[in-house]
Motif scaffolding. Structure first.
Motif, PDB file in Angstrom:
ATOM      1  N   ARG A  19      62.570 -29.959  20.717  1.00  0.00           N
ATOM      2  CA  ARG A  19      61.398 -29.765  22.239  1.00  0.00           C
ATOM      3  C   ARG A  19      60.699 -30.886  21.875  1.00  0.00           C
ATOM      4  O   ARG A  19      60.659 -31.442  20.946  1.00  0.00           O
ATOM      5  N   VAL A  20      60.717 -31.307  23.455  1.00  0.00           N
ATOM      6  CA  VAL A  20      59.377 -32.213  23.308  1.00  0.00           C
ATOM      7  C   VAL A  20      58.310 -32.096  23.892  1.00  0.00           C
ATOM      8  O   VAL A  20      58.160 -31.380  24.894  1.00  0.00           O
ATOM      9  N   GLN A  21      57.370 -32.008  23.027  1.00  0.00           N
ATOM     10  CA  GLN A  21      55.410 -31.669  23.296  1.00  0.00           C
ATOM     11  C   GLN A  21      54.559 -33.088  23.832  1.00  0.00           C
ATOM     12  O   GLN A  21      54.772 -34.190  23.270  1.00  0.00           O
ATOM     13  N   VAL A  22      54.281 -33.526  24.700  1.00  0.00           N
ATOM     14  CA  VAL A  22      53.093 -34.227  26.099  1.00  0.00           C
ATOM     15  C   VAL A  22      51.651 -33.744  25.557  1.00  0.00           C
ATOM     16  O   VAL A  22      51.828 -33.028  26.330  1.00  0.00           O
ATOM     17  N   ASN A  23      51.409 -34.210  25.411  1.00  0.00           N
ATOM     18  CA  ASN A  23      49.971 -34.194  25.477  1.00  0.00           C
ATOM     19  C   ASN A  23      48.974 -35.168  25.951  1.00  0.00           C
ATOM     20  O   ASN A  23      49.052 -36.199  25.342  1.00  0.00           O
ATOM     21  N   ALA A  83      51.925 -29.484  27.001  1.00  0.00           N
ATOM     22  CA  ALA A  83      53.539 -28.962  27.963  1.00  0.00           C
ATOM     23  C   ALA A  83      54.508 -29.343  26.720  1.00  0.00           C
ATOM     24  O   ALA A  83      54.502 -30.487  26.093  1.00  0.00           O
ATOM     25  N   ALA A  84      55.587 -28.763  26.897  1.00  0.00           N
ATOM     26  CA  ALA A  84      56.479 -28.803  26.342  1.00  0.00           C
ATOM     27  C   ALA A  84      57.772 -28.441  26.986  1.00  0.00           C
ATOM     28  O   ALA A  84      57.724 -27.447  26.903  1.00  0.00           O
ATOM     29  N   THR A  85      58.929 -28.747  26.497  1.00  0.00           N
ATOM     30  CA  THR A  85      60.063 -28.208  27.509  1.00  0.00           C
ATOM     31  C   THR A  85      60.630 -27.066  26.636  1.00  0.00           C
ATOM     32  O   THR A  85      60.584 -26.536  25.578  1.00  0.00           O
ATOM     33  N   VAL A  86      61.200 -26.360  27.362  1.00  0.00           N
ATOM     34  CA  VAL A  86      62.082 -25.992  26.946  1.00  0.00           C
ATOM     35  C   VAL A  86      63.368 -25.719  26.287  1.00  0.00           C
ATOM     36  O   VAL A  86      63.491 -25.139  24.978  1.00  0.00           O
ATOM     37  N   GLU A  87      64.339 -26.671  26.862  1.00  0.00           N
ATOM     38  CA  GLU A  87      65.312 -27.629  26.569  1.00  0.00           C
ATOM     39  C   GLU A  87      64.901 -27.998  24.956  1.00  0.00           C
ATOM     40  O   GLU A  87      63.923 -28.082  24.663  1.00  0.00           O
ATOM     41  N   ALA A  88      66.055 -27.672  24.304  1.00  0.00           N
ATOM     42  CA  ALA A  88      65.741 -28.889  23.270  1.00  0.00           C
ATOM     43  C   ALA A  88      67.016 -29.389  22.556  1.00  0.00           C
ATOM     44  O   ALA A  88      68.290 -29.184  23.089  1.00  0.00           O
ATOM     45  N   LEU A  89      66.656 -30.587  22.323  1.00  0.00           N
ATOM     46  CA  LEU A  89      67.624 -31.878  21.722  1.00  0.00           C
ATOM     47  C   LEU A  89      67.800 -31.259  20.618  1.00  0.00           C
ATOM     48  O   LEU A  89      67.481 -31.412  19.509  1.00  0.00           O
ATOM     49  N   PRO A  90      69.379 -31.850  20.156  1.00  0.00           N
ATOM     50  CA  PRO A  90      70.389 -31.255  18.665  1.00  0.00           C
ATOM     51  C   PRO A  90      69.427 -33.009  18.306  1.00  0.00           C
ATOM     52  O   PRO A  90      69.308 -33.742  18.564  1.00  0.00           O
ATOM     53  N   GLY A  91      68.649 -32.685  16.603  1.00  0.00           N
ATOM     54  CA  GLY A  91      69.051 -34.081  15.840  1.00  0.00           C
ATOM     55  C   GLY A  91      70.103 -34.588  15.511  1.00  0.00           C
ATOM     56  O   GLY A  91      71.356 -33.996  16.156  1.00  0.00           O
ATOM     57  N   GLY A  92      70.148 -36.039  15.237  1.00  0.00           N
ATOM     58  CA  GLY A  92      71.381 -36.668  14.464  1.00  0.00           C
ATOM     59  C   GLY A  92      71.609 -37.228  15.585  1.00  0.00           C
ATOM     60  O   GLY A  92      73.427 -37.339  14.852  1.00  0.00           O
ATOM     61  N   PHE A 132      62.211 -35.796  30.933  1.00  0.00           N
ATOM     62  CA  PHE A 132      63.782 -35.933  31.502  1.00  0.00           C
ATOM     63  C   PHE A 132      64.953 -35.894  30.354  1.00  0.00           C
ATOM     64  O   PHE A 132      63.887 -37.312  28.606  1.00  0.00           O
ATOM     65  N   PHE A 133      66.020 -35.213  29.886  1.00  0.00           N
ATOM     66  CA  PHE A 133      66.426 -35.540  28.014  1.00  0.00           C
ATOM     67  C   PHE A 133      67.109 -36.196  29.338  1.00  0.00           C
ATOM     68  O   PHE A 133      68.841 -35.722  30.177  1.00  0.00           O
ATOM     69  N   ASP A 134      68.351 -37.198  29.011  1.00  0.00           N
ATOM     70  CA  ASP A 134      69.944 -38.130  29.455  1.00  0.00           C
ATOM     71  C   ASP A 134      69.978 -37.819  30.687  1.00  0.00           C
ATOM     72  O   ASP A 134      70.447 -37.689  30.472  1.00  0.00           O
ATOM     73  N   GLY A 135      68.647 -38.238  31.562  1.00  0.00           N
ATOM     74  CA  GLY A 135      68.702 -38.302  33.345  1.00  0.00           C
ATOM     75  C   GLY A 135      68.302 -37.627  33.252  1.00  0.00           C
ATOM     76  O   GLY A 135      68.450 -36.976  34.580  1.00  0.00           O
ATOM     77  N   VAL A 136      68.320 -36.200  33.014  1.00  0.00           N
ATOM     78  CA  VAL A 136      68.155 -34.657  33.827  1.00  0.00           C
ATOM     79  C   VAL A 136      66.971 -34.306  33.594  1.00  0.00           C
ATOM     80  O   VAL A 136      66.280 -34.159  32.298  1.00  0.00           O
ATOM     81  N   ALA A 137      65.960 -33.774  35.091  1.00  0.00           N
ATOM     82  CA  ALA A 137      64.978 -32.741  34.256  1.00  0.00           C
ATOM     83  C   ALA A 137      65.098 -31.546  33.526  1.00  0.00           C
ATOM     84  O   ALA A 137      65.807 -30.952  33.408  1.00  0.00           O
ATOM     85  N   THR A 138      64.058 -31.668  32.156  1.00  0.00           N
ATOM     86  CA  THR A 138      64.047 -29.937  31.955  1.00  0.00           C
ATOM     87  C   THR A 138      63.152 -29.323  32.782  1.00  0.00           C
ATOM     88  O   THR A 138      62.514 -29.849  33.810  1.00  0.00           O
ATOM     89  N   THR A 139      62.796 -27.851  32.177  1.00  0.00           N
ATOM     90  CA  THR A 139      61.918 -27.005  31.875  1.00  0.00           C
ATOM     91  C   THR A 139      60.870 -26.948  31.740  1.00  0.00           C
ATOM     92  O   THR A 139      60.652 -26.873  30.167  1.00  0.00           O
TER      93      THR A 139
END
Length: 365
Positions: free
Chosen positions: A164-168, A180-189, A210-217
């Motif tokens: 998850r990506v958190q932005v402060n 705020a932090a994304t609800v969706e999570a990206l796989p590592g590696g 945005f993850f890979d061009g798509v807006a996250t929650t």
């Protein structure tokens, strides 16, 4: 003997969400029936798509030659643009290792080094966009920050936390800030593009990831920003402070003095991803990269019947993948030979003096 034992297991000494091999699936009877059904559906979808794919190959080859000139370009006007092929940044700490990136060379970090840069023309309280490609490792690290390491901790920071990506956005930590932090999570590696936009409103609704061009929650944890984010700190790439460096790789970093709209973010991702693949010789492309090219060609160049055939195949694969993810697994212990006296260590394995180690044969300790 103890060293030899642990040197021959596929563990990394880290807490993981999945079991290390060797393992087996242990589905219920219902899961077993559903899996057989989904495998049959996928087999039919593959058989239907194969002749379609064969007809497409000459068209795809022609498209690949012209695609770089027609693909979307990243937004203009970046105050910082860094591809790490020849970094123009100040390096702090140990040597930054080069690694294969999304396009050309990326920078590899292990929390013992980072880059620093000044940002001319970047106003933290005005609209801005940060975009970068991450291939992260570990559960907690900081790929990028423009924040005070002590005191009020005023500024901007991006945190990677278990995918998850958190932005402060902070004026005074814990009181006057947006967290705020994304609800969706990206796989590592694996490589993924992360784009963060902010409209300067001092409201969490003005922040988007945005993850890979798509807006996250976004899960908003604090929305009380009133003061300025401005500080005298440099931009740090690969570090927040002395206690939180980054583990993994970073590539294609851009910082822009405007909030890029969602359509441009999507094109930005598509252009960089496909250019990175097309710039590689065909024999160096991975299966996943070839699939990305195929999907993009079908989405933008093929007819409706071809798109339906491809979508049927992708849906069948996804349904089987989801079921397999729901099936529990259990560890399997290899059958061991009878214990023998251990004398010599050879590549992490013990054996009798003068006796050759048999590759792949488990040896008791």
């Amino acid at each position: 003997q103890l060293f030899a034992f642990f040197n021959n297991v596929p563990e990394q000494g880290l807490i993981r969400s999945d079991n290390p091999p060797p393992l087996i699936e242990v589905p219920t009877e219902r899961q077993r029936r559903n899996l057989a059904r989904l495998q049959a559906v996928e087999k039919q979808a593959v058989a239907a798509f194969e002749p379609v794919h064969e007809r497409l190959k000459p068209q795809i080859q022609a498209w690949e030659r012209s695609a770089p000139q027609s693909l979307p370009l990243p937004p203009d006007g970046a105050v910082l643009q860094e591809s790490f092929t020849d970094p123009k940044l100040v390096r702090i700490g140990t040597v930054v290792e080069p690694a294969a990136g999304v396009r050309g060379q990326a920078a590899k970090f292990d929390a013992t080094q980072h880059f620093e840069a000044g940002l001319q023309g970047f106003i933290t309280d005005a609209p801005w966009t940060i975009g970068l490609w991450l291939n992260a490792e570990g559960s907690l690290s900081c790929p990028l920050s423009l924040i005070e390491p002590t005191g009020d901790r005023r500024g901007i920071e991006v945190i990677w936390q278990k995918g998850r990506v958190q932005v402060n956005l902070v004026h005074r930590w814990g009181a006057d800030a947006i967290e705020a932090a994304t609800v969706e999570a990206l796989p590592g590696g694996a490589w993924h593009q992360v784009v963060i936009t902010y409209d300067g409103s001092r409201k969490a609704r003005g922040l988007r990831v945005f993850f890979d061009g798509v807006a996250t929650t976004l899960e908003v944890r604090r929305d009380s920003l009133q003061g300025s984010l401005a500080n005298r700190e440099p931009l740090r790439i690969g570090r927040r402070d002395a206690n939180l460096g980054f583990y993994g790789m970073i590539d294609e970093l851009r910082i822009l003095p405007q909030a890029v709209d969602p359509a441009a973010v999507l094109g930005w991702h598509r252009g960089e991803l496909l250019r990175g693949i097309l710039e590689k010789p065909e024999d160096r492309r991975s299966h996943g990269e070839e699939e990305n090219l195929l999907d993009d060609f079908i989405a933008h160049q093929a007819d409706a019947a071809t798109r339906r055939a491809r979508q049927d195949l992708l849906a069948a694969r996804q349904a089987e993948r989801r079921l397999r993810e729901a099936i529990p697994t259990t560890l399997v212990m290899q059958e061991m030979e009878k214990p023998r006296t251990a004398h010599v260590l050879e590549r992490g394995r013990y054996d009798k003096p003068g006796e050759a180690v048999q590759p792949g044969v488990p040896t008791a300790v």
